[in-house]
Design an enzyme around this catalytic site. Structure first.
Site, PDB file in Angstrom:
ATOM      1  N   SER A 202      78.509  25.717  -8.338  1.00  0.00           N
ATOM      2  CA  SER A 202      77.356  25.025  -8.927  1.00  0.00           C
ATOM      3  C   SER A 202      76.426  24.547  -7.831  1.00  0.00           C
ATOM      4  O   SER A 202      76.871  24.181  -6.727  1.00  0.00           O
ATOM      5  CB  SER A 202      77.818  23.830  -9.751  1.00  0.00           C
ATOM      6  OG  SER A 202      76.715  23.034 -10.144  1.00  0.00           O
TER       7      SER A 202
ATOM      8  N   TYR B 191      82.596  16.490 -11.397  1.00  0.00           N
ATOM      9  CA  TYR B 191      82.268  17.914 -11.523  1.00  0.00           C
ATOM     10  C   TYR B 191      81.799  18.466 -10.180  1.00  0.00           C
ATOM     11  O   TYR B 191      82.241  19.533  -9.743  1.00  0.00           O
ATOM     12  CB  TYR B 191      81.188  18.091 -12.583  1.00  0.00           C
ATOM     13  CG  TYR B 191      80.707  19.500 -12.784  1.00  0.00           C
ATOM     14  CD1 TYR B 191      81.425  20.392 -13.574  1.00  0.00           C
ATOM     15  CD2 TYR B 191      79.524  19.943 -12.205  1.00  0.00           C
ATOM     16  CE1 TYR B 191      80.988  21.700 -13.775  1.00  0.00           C
ATOM     17  CE2 TYR B 191      79.071  21.236 -12.394  1.00  0.00           C
ATOM     18  CZ  TYR B 191      79.801  22.111 -13.181  1.00  0.00           C
ATOM     19  OH  TYR B 191      79.350  23.397 -13.375  1.00  0.00           O
TER      20      TYR B 191
END
Length: 254
Positions: free
Chosen positions: A147, A160
């Site tokens: 990400s 995350y």
């Protein structure tokens, strides 16, 4: 001849979103694709039907991730699926895509959410590689979906971001260890992409416009944008690229 003809690919979390886009593209390039899912059987079936409806080859494989014995269970079902199609137990391409998010700032994080995010984004890929190595043929490809949240400060989803950073560290370590077998290991880092994940962020016209403005192209990404990058890394064209994290965020946060 299609670039991935004769290859077997496993894409985790391939029932929807980026995973579906990746499975679709790899199948279009000639791979036999195992479409992994945890619970959403109907979504996985839709991915398989999308692929087979265009003349590709795919089958669904159900297994939990982030739990004890998950890798063994997944590969056992993969082997059976291959056997049913007259294929030997083997693997050429592993795409660690499965994931989810629990948005939370540091003051809001719970131990349960921390453990769950780390289990799926970091633990599961590690043991999927470990248990997959006997099947993964020399010259194989491992692609981890990371990400852009590892590149910029993203306090709204601190765990995350941490989990994806761990995945990138794993990518580099594996690239060095598996290089002698000709296996490349890379990561792809999407930015905001129009999938079910974090849909609330861009569900309104204003929300989508705000996220689109983060990219130099003034739009959000779509699964196909990410799938094309993964397809390159899964092919022989990427044979001299390993240990890298390819930013696929459309120039977000530049």
């Amino acid at each position: 001849m299609r670039k991935l003809a004769g290859k077997v690919a496993l894409v985790t979390g391939a029932g929807r979103g980026i995973g579906r886009g990746v499975a679709h593209r790899l199948a279009a390039d000639g791979a036999l694709v195992a479409v992994h899912y945890k619970e959403r059987e109907e979504a996985a079936r839709e991915t398989v039907e999308l692929i087979t409806g265009e003349g590709g080859r795919a089958f669904a494989v159900a297994a939990p991730l982030g739990e004890p014995g998950d890798a063994e269970a997944l590969y056992g079902r993969l082997d059976r699926g291959l056997e049913e199609r007259g294929e030997a137990p083997r693997l050429d391409i592993l795409v660690n895509n499965a994931g989810f998010n629990v948005p939370a700032r540091v003051a809001e994080v719970t131990p349960r959410d921390f453990d769950a995010l780390m289990a799926v984004h970091a633990r599961a890929p590690l043991f999927l590689v470990q248990q997959g190595l006997p099947r993964l043929r020399d010259g194989g490809r491992i692609v981890n979906i990371s990400s852009a949240a590892t590149r910029v400060a993203f306090p709204e989803s601190v765990v995350y971001s941490m989990a994806k950073a761990a995945l990138e560290a794993l990518t580099r370590a594996l690239a060095k260890e598996l290089g002698p077998r000709g296996i490349t290991v890379n990561a792809v880092a999407p930015g905001f992409t129009k999938t079910d994940m974090n849909r609330k962020r861009w569900a309104t016209r204003e929300g989508e416009a705000a996220h689109a403005a983060l990219s130099v192209f003034d739009r959000m990404g779509d699964p196909g944008d990410i799938a094309d990058v993964v397809a390159f890394l899964a092919s022989d064209d990427s044979r001299w690229v390993t240990g890298q994290c390819v930013d696929a965020s459309g120039g977000s946060f530049l």
